[in-house]
Design a protein around this motif. Structure first.
Motif, PDB file in Angstrom:
ATOM      1  N   THR A 168       4.971  -3.858   8.491  1.00  0.00           N
ATOM      2  CA  THR A 168       3.722  -3.084   8.562  1.00  0.00           C
ATOM      3  C   THR A 168       3.320  -2.763   9.991  1.00  0.00           C
ATOM      4  N   ASN A 178       3.656  -2.580   2.058  1.00  0.00           N
ATOM      5  CA  ASN A 178       3.142  -1.250   2.359  1.00  0.00           C
ATOM      6  C   ASN A 178       2.399  -0.632   1.182  1.00  0.00           C
ATOM      7  N   LEU A 196      -1.053   0.085   2.973  1.00  0.00           N
ATOM      8  CA  LEU A 196      -1.247   1.488   3.333  1.00  0.00           C
ATOM      9  C   LEU A 196      -2.463   2.126   2.653  1.00  0.00           C
TER      10      LEU A 196
END
Length: 851
Positions: A280, A451, A455
């Motif tokens: 990340t 993610n 995200l």
């Protein structure tokens, strides 16, 4: 027309990218020839087009496309060669190297943003993260090893010694922390010491010299004296916002700094480990992804305005005018965000591409995604040519290409959004893994899942947090509400980072693998073929292309053995490897309480060569330039469950001791048994022999120890001869010749003039001598007198500062010497420098410092 432009731009990009592999730049005459040839071919392709147009042909000849492609390739090569010559055109004059010079400069980046005296982290500690492209700190320097607290700046130098430069030059400078802290944009005058942009070069680990070249940095150095009265502070809005953030009661303040303004120097080593292991790091480093989040936020906000306005204004022309205003607002808002982020290259590059895309939209130009992508890639290379040396370029381009190919092949738009999101994330993670392995030797195995959760959270949090900070900074009446919002986000970030930290601690969170460039290119091509539709022999081709990667797991031939001399700067680190076994002789230096060679480079190298079974660790003596990495290497060995034998001059290293290891004989020649002194004079001296060839590693012994070793050997061998023969002169001379005789010698004490006496060189009689020393080291190792002495006896000489990592491969038939700079990584942007004092005049030799 579009196809012709795409072919030309595509050929330009391919040709320009090959410049990364050029061993040297083409000659100026050849560059001129390429430029003229490219222009002529482009003209001929145009004539060919008109010829077929006049003749009424429906299709142009294939020759036209060939001419266009070759023209683009020639112009691409010309462009990169020209930029290469421009970059190398300014070199630090010999008279300015390591001399006191006065510069007038402006801080470009790396200055104090938060108003605190924070220590800039060493870049080499971040080598395993996936975002090394945004690192703003410069490099650790030798002169800082006694004082770890310092700031590191990248500055634009306008004048040197009152001589105005025709073009501004970038330099990396370090400065011990004082009461005065320079900020980005500050102008100052300082007395500095400079040296050419250089760095150690090993097969694995952070390539400092390539990083400096990619940042257009032409020299490095340190500030000896800052003229405080001449400092002109120019605190930017970014600095003021950074100071404002530090005043807020936020537990995750350093993460807000990284996410909102791109200031990452406050992140700790554990923070970098967490985001690196979880894949990340790109989320917490401002890049094109963050710019796209801001752009989408502005676009959707403006779209709501358009919807309302279009319902009120029914005229079509008015709607079109509103659309253009929205695009202008989008460009302006993203431009402000680029400035707030500190003009980081990935963000600037994404902004340029955004402007290009908006330009096509404004002029109603309809292009296929492929044509648009090629033109954008061409724009990036033209505007940021040296970014080809950065990982960010390949990570960004690779992600975009993989998304485009996967969407073209599997039609994600026809899937439910959640399924499409998962498939895109999975596909991109798989495709990007080889690229991250090639650059960093690490790929996260849990990055796909991490993610998918991180995200979306950051996508929602970033615009809200940015608006809250801006509101609190510019509108004092809204400060309480802004703090309330930021505290809520702070809790979310705290929970998110706790989860990431726990995940990073899992043993399977990441894989560490160090493949060759060729094997990774084959693997990427295999992935491309796997994505394409089915065709005959498809999977057979894929299997063949995967084969080079699988072969890297095979151990080297057990009949060969290697002596690997690392480029450790002013220090020594050597790995003796045979098959899957290894012996470490010295672990390199420690600077600023860090030993990157022992903690990162040596473990990575052993893993790359499938030689992680470390049987012994031998320290010639306890000085930090030889044993500085002891604790770091010990920690790594503990994590692997390896328990090697530890040998030092006061523990296990004694004259007469012989160890048989993997068919090799290790003979200890010094110090004498019962020694209790850990010093240069009592360094552990080892001879490694396979019956055909031998290597002698004498540590930092000086002339007294050399005489003592030769005398002890003479007495021992004379006693042996007396017991077996009549002691003829012929037998004595043969014994004296073979007692410490070695094909390869590691120069005693890095080539100091207090060692390598004539009698020592005669008795050892090496064919090759290797000096482990740092570039422009203050002791001027190796001494010119010693260098000349070896030269007199016809010995081939190699310095690690000039040749980088050196590998000796031994077989029964002979041995081969390979170096990283001259062989493996022979690149035009990684020039090697011969120590200046070795080519200086005799008068300068007499001024050598005593050590």
């Amino acid at each position: 027309m579009v196809n012709r432009i795409t072919i030309w731009c595509g050929s330009f990009c391919v040709s320009a990218t090959t410049a990364v592999l050029w061993p040297e730049l083409p000659s100026l005459n050849l560059v001129m020839t390429l430029a003229i040839g490219g222009g002529v071919l482009l003209f001929l392709s145009k004539c060919n087009f008109y010829f077929y147009s006049i003749s009424g042909g429906k299709q142009t000849s294939w020759m036209k496309f060939v001419l266009i492609a070759v023209s683009g390739a020639l112009i691409g090569a010309t462009w990169m060669a020209s930029l290469g010559y421009w970059h190398l055109s300014w070199q630090l004059p010999q008279s300015k190297i390591q001399q006191d010079v006065t510069i007038n400069a402006t801080v470009d980046r790396g200055g104090c943003l938060s108003g605190q005296k924070s220590v800039v982290n060493n870049q080499e500690n971040r080598v395993h993260t996936q975002n090394a492209e945004n690192i703003d700190s410069a490099v650790n320097a030798e002169y800082e090893k006694d004082e770890p607290r310092y700031m590191s700046y990248v500055v634009n130098v306008n004048a040197i010694d009152d001589i105005a430069l025709k073009f501004t030059r970038k330099m990396a400078l370090s400065h011990r922390l004082t009461s005065t802290c320079l900020h980005n944009g500050d102008k100052f005058t300082a007395t500095v010491k400079l040296k050419p942009a250089y760095g150690t070069l090993n097969p694995v680990g952070f390539n400092r010299q390539q990083y400096l070249a990619s940042q257009e940095i032409v020299a490095t150095g340190y500030i000896k004296h800052l003229h405080i009265e001449a400092v002109v502070h120019n605190h930017s809005v970014r600095h003021n916002i950074s100071v404002f953030i530090t005043t807020l009661p936020l537990d995750q303040m350093r993460w807000f700094q990284a996410l909102l303004i791109g200031e990452r120097s406050l992140l700790t080593k554990d923070d970098w480990h967490t985001i690196g292991q979880t894949g990340t790091a790109h989320i917490f480093s401002i890049s094109g992804m963050h710019l796209s989040i801001i752009a989408l936020t502005v676009f959707y906000a403006c779209s709501a305005f358009i919807f309302v306005a279009s319902s009120i204004i029914k005229r079509k022309n008015a709607f079109i005018n509103l659309r253009r205003y929205v695009l202008m607002t989008l460009v302006c808002s993203t431009a402000l965000y680029v400035m707030l982020s500190g003009m980081a290259l990935p963000v600037v590059r994404a902004f340029v591409l955004l402007v290009v895309g908006i330009g096509f939209a404004v002029f109603n130009s309809v292009l296929r995604p492929f044509h648009m992508g090629v033109f954008m890639l061409f724009t990036c290379i033209v505007l940021f040519p040296l970014s080809l040396l950065q990982a960010s370029f390949y990570l960004s381009i690779g992600a975009v290409i993989s998304i485009w190919l996967l969407n073209w092949r599997f039609r994600f738009q026809a899937m439910p959004w959640y399924k499409a999101l998962f498939c895109i994330q999975l596909g991109v993670s798989v495709v990007m893994a080889p690229i991250t392995l090639l650059w960093f030797g690490t790929a996260s195995t849990i990055g796909i899942i991490a993610n998918l959760f991180v995200l979306p959270v950051i996508t929602l949090v970033l615009p809200v947090a940015l608006l809250a900070v801006m509101a609190g900074y510019y509108i004092p009446t809204s400060l309480d509400f802004a703090i309330w919002v930021l505290l809520k986000i702070d809790k979310v970030l705290g929970w998110l980072l706790t989860c990431l930290s726990d995940a990073a601690s899992w043993p399977i969170s990441a894989i560490h693998f160090y493949p060759t460039t060729g094997s990774i290119l084959c693997l990427l091509f295999a992935m491309l073929l796997a994505i394409l539709p089915r065709w005959r022999y498809k999977w057979a081709c894929v299997s063949l292309l995967i084969l080079p990667v699988t072969l890297t797991f095979i151990h080297s031939s057990p009949t060969r053995w290697f002596v690997n001399v690392f480029d450790a700067g002013q220090g020594t680190a050597i790995a003796l490897t045979k098959g899957e076994h290894a012996i470490i002789v010295d672990t390199g230096p420690m600077y600023n309480a860090e030993a990157p060679l022992a903690s990162q480079v040596i473990p990575a190298f052993l893993k790359q060569n499938n030689s992680e079974h470390v049987d012994m660790v031998i320290h010639s003596h306890g000085d930090t330039d030889h044993a500085g990495g002891k604790a770091a290497l010990s920690a790594w060995l503990d994590t692997k469950g390896i328990k090697p034998a530890w040998i030092s001059p006061i523990d296990g290293c004694e004259r007469g001791k012989v160890i048989n290891w993997q068919g090799l004989t290790l003979t200890f020649l010094w110090p004498e048994k019962g020694n209790l002194e850990d010093s240069n004079a009592m360094s552990c001296v080892i001879k490694i022999d396979d019956g055909f060839h031998s290597v002698l590693i004498p540590g930092d012994i000086e002339r007294a120890s050399e005489y003592a070793i030769l005398h002890a050997e003479k007495k021992r061998m004379a006693a042996g001869i007396k017991g077996r023969t009549n002691g003829t002169q012929e037998n004595k001379s043969n014994v004296e010749q073979t007692a410490v005789r070695a094909d390869v010698l590691i120069a005693p004490h890095h080539g100091s003039k207090t060692s390598s006496t004539d009698i020592w060189i005669q008795r050892v009689s090496p064919d090759v001598v290797l000096y482990t020393q740092g570039y422009e080291n203050r002791w001027k190792f190796p001494s010119q007198s010693v260098f000349s002495r070896y030269q007199k006896y016809g010995v081939r000489q190699f310095t690690t500062s000039e040749f980088g990592f050196i590998r000796l491969e031994f077989t029964e038939g002979g041995y081969i010497v390979r170096s990283e700079r001259k062989d493996a990584q022979n690149r035009w942007y990684l020039p090697s420098y011969t120590p200046r004092h070795l080519v200086s005049s005799e008068s300068e030799v007499k001024k050598e410092e005593n050590f």
